[in-house]
Design a protein around this motif. Structure first.
Motif, PDB file in Angstrom:
ATOM      1  N   PHE A  78     -17.628  61.379 111.453  1.00  0.00           N
ATOM      2  CA  PHE A  78     -16.607  61.327 110.402  1.00  0.00           C
ATOM      3  C   PHE A  78     -16.125  62.750 110.151  1.00  0.00           C
ATOM      4  N   THR A  79     -14.823  62.973 110.257  1.00  0.00           N
ATOM      5  CA  THR A  79     -14.252  64.304 110.072  1.00  0.00           C
ATOM      6  C   THR A  79     -13.191  64.272 108.990  1.00  0.00           C
ATOM      7  N   SER A  80     -13.358  65.133 107.991  1.00  0.00           N
ATOM      8  CA  SER A  80     -12.324  65.349 106.983  1.00  0.00           C
ATOM      9  C   SER A  80     -11.539  66.573 107.424  1.00  0.00           C
ATOM     10  N   ILE A  81     -10.324  66.357 107.880  1.00  0.00           N
ATOM     11  CA  ILE A  81      -9.500  67.456 108.377  1.00  0.00           C
ATOM     12  C   ILE A  81      -9.146  68.409 107.241  1.00  0.00           C
ATOM     13  N   TYR A 132     -11.191  60.117 111.410  1.00  0.00           N
ATOM     14  CA  TYR A 132     -10.561  61.339 110.911  1.00  0.00           C
ATOM     15  C   TYR A 132      -9.744  60.985 109.676  1.00  0.00           C
ATOM     16  N   VAL A 133      -9.833  61.815 108.669  1.00  0.00           N
ATOM     17  CA  VAL A 133      -9.051  61.590 107.445  1.00  0.00           C
ATOM     18  C   VAL A 133      -8.535  62.928 106.940  1.00  0.00           C
ATOM     19  N   THR A 134      -7.340  62.904 106.412  1.00  0.00           N
ATOM     20  CA  THR A 134      -6.781  64.070 105.732  1.00  0.00           C
ATOM     21  C   THR A 134      -6.047  63.584 104.508  1.00  0.00           C
ATOM     22  N   GLY A 135      -6.010  64.400 103.483  1.00  0.00           N
ATOM     23  CA  GLY A 135      -5.398  63.915 102.266  1.00  0.00           C
ATOM     24  C   GLY A 135      -4.729  65.011 101.452  1.00  0.00           C
ATOM     25  N   VAL A 136      -3.916  64.556 100.520  1.00  0.00           N
ATOM     26  CA  VAL A 136      -3.217  65.433  99.590  1.00  0.00           C
ATOM     27  C   VAL A 136      -3.599  65.006  98.185  1.00  0.00           C
ATOM     28  N   SER A 150     -22.231  63.533 110.894  1.00  0.00           N
ATOM     29  CA  SER A 150     -22.815  62.583 111.837  1.00  0.00           C
ATOM     30  C   SER A 150     -22.861  61.216 111.149  1.00  0.00           C
ATOM     31  N   LYS A 151     -23.252  60.197 111.880  1.00  0.00           N
ATOM     32  CA  LYS A 151     -23.348  58.866 111.273  1.00  0.00           C
ATOM     33  C   LYS A 151     -24.298  58.879 110.086  1.00  0.00           C
ATOM     34  N   THR A 152     -25.460  59.450 110.245  1.00  0.00           N
ATOM     35  CA  THR A 152     -26.436  59.503 109.145  1.00  0.00           C
ATOM     36  C   THR A 152     -25.855  60.238 107.953  1.00  0.00           C
ATOM     37  N   GLU A 153     -25.223  61.377 108.187  1.00  0.00           N
ATOM     38  CA  GLU A 153     -24.620  62.147 107.094  1.00  0.00           C
ATOM     39  C   GLU A 153     -23.476  61.380 106.434  1.00  0.00           C
ATOM     40  N   ALA A 154     -22.676  60.685 107.228  1.00  0.00           N
ATOM     41  CA  ALA A 154     -21.557  59.911 106.679  1.00  0.00           C
ATOM     42  C   ALA A 154     -22.060  58.766 105.806  1.00  0.00           C
TER      43      ALA A 154
END
Length: 110
Positions: A33-36, A102-106, A43-47
């Protein structure tokens, strides 16, 4: 085959109920899981630990742009105790499970 809405509902369930089991079942063992916008890679465990941490309360207002056997993309809102964001997500699927998200937000006023 799970739809993009099924994946987003699994995230929502995890945030609201503090239960990562639905998302766990829908992700590969090597899921990332990546927050751009924040530069965070989990990692999966961390997510799954983050999912139930209480940092995010819910995601809502899904708009699915793409949903195929190998990828999905769309938008949603996300909210915490004192924040709200409009987000865009893109995910890769392998054999019906998410392998990369992947996710990015405002930020928006809450």
């Amino acid at each position: 085959m799970p739809t993009a809405t099924d994946f987003l509902n699994a995230f929502r369930h995890g945030f609201r109920e503090k239960d990562a089991s639905q998302l766990d079942a829908l992700t590969t063992d090597d899921f990332v899981f990546t927050s751009i916008s924040s530069g965070t890679h989990r990692s999966k465990t961390e997510a799954l630990e983050w999912l139930v941490s209480g940092d995010c309360i819910s995601i809502d207002d899904y708009v699915i742009i793409q949903d195929t056997d190998d990828c999905m993309a769309g938008t949603h809102t996300g909210s915490g105790e004192d924040w709200k964001v409009n987000a865009f997500f893109f995910a890769k699927k392998v054999n019906g499970k998410a392998s990369e998200w992947y996710v990015t937000g405002v930020s928006v006023n809450k």
